[in-house]
Motif scaffolding. Structure first.
Motif, mmCIF file in Angstrom:
data_model
loop_
_atom_site.group_PDB
_atom_site.id
_atom_site.type_symbol
_atom_site.label_atom_id
_atom_site.label_comp_id
_atom_site.label_asym_id
_atom_site.label_seq_id
_atom_site.Cartn_x
_atom_site.Cartn_y
_atom_site.Cartn_z
ATOM 1 N N UNK A 136 72.760 108.615 31.096
ATOM 2 C CA UNK A 136 73.484 109.983 31.484
ATOM 3 C C UNK A 136 74.857 109.777 32.319
ATOM 4 N N UNK A 137 75.463 110.890 31.972
ATOM 5 C CA UNK A 137 77.137 110.360 32.052
ATOM 6 C C UNK A 137 77.486 111.976 33.437
ATOM 7 N N UNK A 138 78.125 111.649 34.383
ATOM 8 C CA UNK A 138 78.667 112.831 35.135
ATOM 9 C C UNK A 138 77.718 113.781 35.352
ATOM 10 N N UNK A 248 85.869 110.083 40.975
ATOM 11 C CA UNK A 248 86.942 111.541 41.805
ATOM 12 C C UNK A 248 86.232 112.561 40.670
ATOM 13 N N UNK A 249 84.755 112.811 40.902
ATOM 14 C CA UNK A 249 84.410 114.300 40.163
ATOM 15 C C UNK A 249 84.267 115.138 41.834
ATOM 16 N N UNK A 250 84.977 115.957 40.808
ATOM 17 C CA UNK A 250 84.735 117.106 41.868
ATOM 18 C C UNK A 250 83.847 118.297 41.600
ATOM 19 N N UNK A 277 85.319 114.797 36.618
ATOM 20 C CA UNK A 277 84.554 115.102 36.086
ATOM 21 C C UNK A 277 84.732 114.890 34.260
ATOM 22 N N UNK A 278 85.533 115.232 33.994
ATOM 23 C CA UNK A 278 86.017 115.897 31.963
ATOM 24 C C UNK A 278 87.074 114.339 32.013
ATOM 25 N N UNK A 284 91.383 107.186 28.321
ATOM 26 C CA UNK A 284 90.524 105.612 28.946
ATOM 27 C C UNK A 284 89.155 106.196 28.813
ATOM 28 N N UNK A 285 88.750 107.093 29.551
ATOM 29 C CA UNK A 285 87.570 107.216 30.255
ATOM 30 C C UNK A 285 86.328 107.555 29.252
#
Length: 306
Positions: A136-138, A248-250, A277-278, A284-285
């Motif tokens: 599971x991501x972010x 840095x997911x806000x 998040x996105x 690269x993400x």
């Protein structure tokens, strides 16, 4: 190879794609079951992940959540309503569909999710022992905490009052209250009130996913507020768990996900994806997030060893 599919989820038809890897598999391919996050539809980059997985020898069942995209809503229920527990159960229906296919190995099923569905993947991994690997991501880990960070504190009371008014109106036979998913006005009410949410959804709607609609029922937010998937993390073991976190997911707080990871029991692995998040979906993400999930499933679903 990709084919269009549909399957039954206790009276609701869910639609999506099946990806079959090239080559034969003795006893069927290992398979990853995949759905998207809050209000999103499969065309918003799930095909990119499925293509990476299929190239590594993994079959994929990719589908739209009930009431979104190509999938039907339950009879008597509105479209654009997000009930997390219905979505969890639909993952289980999708697993059953995958197990019923001759080209899938029923004993090698994994689940993948992102954001809201990342949360679902943890719950499904904890409650359904047919699942042999989870990525599971972010992820959302606490609906109440996310509500507190996304809704201004002076709006908590009016929001709860709106939930109550919506329930009364529905009970009288009225239409459900709706709200936008995203807005370009940071002060306007929206389910996901962040600039990167607005950019992602409007870009992908224009470029890839014209079926995406910028609205959800108000009840979706009420149900979101009461969803605590992080509490299931300690229950996933002995199923292998991977969590992919953006520091840095806000939108769902990357640091909250990283802290929740510590409550999970081995076997587990934490992967850090650059950006917010996105950023996990492109550039690269995406290279980091898709490769990490691919390698996790290849290892734990034993690709090439069936």
């Amino acid at each position: 190879m990709r084919e269009d599919i549909s399957f039954d989820a206790e009276g609701v038809t869910l639609r999506g794609w099946f990806y079959r890897p090239d080559g034969d598999a003795n006893g069927g391919h290992p398979c990853v079951v995949m759905a998207h996050g809050f209000s999103a539809v499969k065309e918003q980059h799930l095909d990119d992940y499925a293509e990476v997985f299929a190239a590594a020898g993994l079959a994929c069942v990719v589908y739209d959540n009930r009431g979104f995209g190509a999938s039907d809503a339950a009879p008597g229920k509105p479209r654009q309503e997000i009930d997390p527990w219905e979505q969890v159960r639909d993952y289980q229906h999708a697993i059953t569909y995958a197990q019923g296919r001759d080209d899938v190995d029923a004993d090698r099923i994994g689940v993948w999710g992102s954001s809201y569905s990342g949360a679902h993947s943890y719950v499904v991994g904890a409650i359904d022992r047919r699942v042999k690997a989870v990525s599971g991501q972010v992820p959302l880990v606490s609906g109440r905490d996310a509500f507190a960070s996304l809704v201004r504190i002076d709006q908590w009371g009016p929001t709860w009052e709106a939930f109550a008014a919506d329930r009364l109106e529905r009970a009288r036979g009225g239409e459900p209250a709706m709200m936008p998913v995203v807005s370009d006005d940071p002060t306007a009410p929206a389910a996901l009130p962040t600039p990167d949410s607005y950019e992602f959804f409007t870009r992908t709607q224009s470029d890839r996913a014209p079926s995406w609609r910028n609205e959800v029922t108000l009840r979706s937010i009420e149900l979101f507020q009461g969803y605590e998937p992080g509490r299931f993390l300690p229950l996933i073991s002995p199923t292998p768990l991977q969590m992919v976190v953006a520091p840095h997911d806000r939108l769902v707080a990357g640091e909250a996900a990283a802290a929740a990871y510590e409550s999970a029991v081995h076997p587990k692995k934490l992967v850090i994806v650059p950006g917010g998040h996105f950023d996990a979906y492109t550039g690269p993400g995406f290279e980091v997030s898709s490769a990490a999930a691919r390698d996790w499933f290849v290892e734990h679903l034993h690709v090439g060893k069936g």
